[in-house]
Motif scaffolding. Structure first.
Motif, PDB file in Angstrom:
ATOM      1  N   GLU A   1       4.863   4.951  21.685  1.00 17.28           N
ATOM      2  CA  GLU A   1       5.263   6.354  21.851  1.00 17.28           C
ATOM      3  C   GLU A   1       4.076   7.179  22.353  1.00 17.28           C
ATOM      4  O   GLU A   1       4.230   8.030  23.229  1.00 17.28           O
ATOM      5  CB  GLU A   1       5.798   6.916  20.535  1.00 17.28           C
ATOM      6  CG  GLU A   1       6.258   8.349  20.625  1.00 17.28           C
ATOM      7  CD  GLU A   1       7.426   8.573  21.571  1.00 17.28           C
ATOM      8  OE1 GLU A   1       7.489   9.659  22.170  1.00 17.28           O
ATOM      9  OE2 GLU A   1       8.266   7.668  21.713  1.00 17.28           O
TER      10      GLU A   1
ATOM     11  N   SER B   1       3.443   6.402  25.946  1.00 13.99           N
ATOM     12  CA  SER B   1       4.522   6.946  26.774  1.00 13.99           C
ATOM     13  C   SER B   1       4.370   8.446  27.038  1.00 13.99           C
ATOM     14  O   SER B   1       5.061   8.990  27.907  1.00 13.99           O
ATOM     15  CB  SER B   1       5.881   6.680  26.117  1.00 13.99           C
ATOM     16  OG  SER B   1       6.133   5.303  26.049  1.00 13.99           O
TER      17      SER B   1
ATOM     18  N   ALA C   1       8.617   0.282  28.081  1.00 15.46           N
ATOM     19  CA  ALA C   1       7.880   1.533  28.285  1.00 15.46           C
ATOM     20  C   ALA C   1       7.255   1.589  29.667  1.00 15.46           C
ATOM     21  O   ALA C   1       7.234   2.641  30.300  1.00 15.46           O
ATOM     22  CB  ALA C   1       6.812   1.694  27.207  1.00 15.46           C
TER      23      ALA C   1
ATOM     24  N   CYS D   1       8.135   4.664  31.857  1.00 12.77           N
ATOM     25  CA  CYS D   1       7.011   5.583  32.096  1.00 12.77           C
ATOM     26  C   CYS D   1       6.827   5.892  33.576  1.00 12.77           C
ATOM     27  O   CYS D   1       6.371   6.976  33.934  1.00 12.77           O
ATOM     28  CB  CYS D   1       5.711   5.001  31.537  1.00 12.77           C
ATOM     29  SG  CYS D   1       5.572   5.159  29.747  1.00 12.77           S
TER      30      CYS D   1
ATOM     31  N   SER E   1      15.208   1.477  27.409  1.00 10.95           N
ATOM     32  CA  SER E   1      14.239   2.176  28.261  1.00 10.95           C
ATOM     33  C   SER E   1      14.470   1.849  29.727  1.00 10.95           C
ATOM     34  O   SER E   1      14.364   2.719  30.593  1.00 10.95           O
ATOM     35  CB  SER E   1      12.806   1.789  27.858  1.00 10.95           C
ATOM     36  OG  SER E   1      12.536   2.215  26.553  1.00 10.95           O
TER      37      SER E   1
END
Length: 167
Positions: free
Chosen positions: A9, A12, A91, A95, A148
């Motif tokens: 997290e 990210s 991620a 991202c 994601s």
């Protein structure tokens, strides 16, 4: 799991720094109907973000066991390296799109942006519900990583459907 998830997290959040740079450009291109320039900006920005995040996340995966042991002083946390690695893959892809995740809001569709976020959350919840009973903690990590990646599909769909922007 929670330690690995918390670190992902944090990583990210890096692309959101660049979102503040791109949001005004997105708005300008959208409202001046300069869709070709917008698509070029998105393509270059997504590729650049992907390259930068490969370096950051790749290094994080390599250093995770060392850093986590030094920070927490408990070698048991090294076991979360596999979870961290699975979450990292999802991620990495998500991202790459996060600096541009304001596209729908900047384009005048904040309600659809809320739907996008809701779809991501519900997808993650459903996948966790389906995978955890069979794969436990690894199912949770895979579900979140897959959600994601699916976020990107949803984002591309809404961007094209609402703004005619191909990403």
């Amino acid at each position: 799991y929670s330690m690995a998830s918390m670190l992902i997290e944090g990583l990210s959040q890096i692309p959101f720094v660049f979102r503040r740079i791109f949001d005004p450009k997105l708005t300008k291109f959208i409202y001046q109907n300069r869709i070709d320039e917008l698509q070029r900006l998105l393509k270059k920005g997504i590729l650049a973000t992907f390259g930068g995040m490969i370096a950051i996340i790749g290094l994080s995966i390599i250093l995770f066991p060392i850093v986590i042991t030094a920070l927490v002083k408990n070698s048991d946390f090294k076991m979360s390296w596999e979870i961290f690695s699975i979450l990292s893959v999802g991620a990495l892809f998500q991202c790459s799109f996060l600096p541009f995740s304001g596209l729908l809001v900047q384009g005048g569709y904040p309600g659809y942006n809320s739907i996008l976020i809701f779809l991501f959350c519900i997808t993650n919840t459903i996948l966790n519900f389906l995978l955890i009973p069979f794969y436990g903690i690894y199912g949770a990590a895979f579900a979140t990583a897959l959600a994601s990646v699916l976020f990107i599909c949803y984002f591309k769909f809404f961007s094209f459907y609402l703004l005619k922007v191909k990403i």
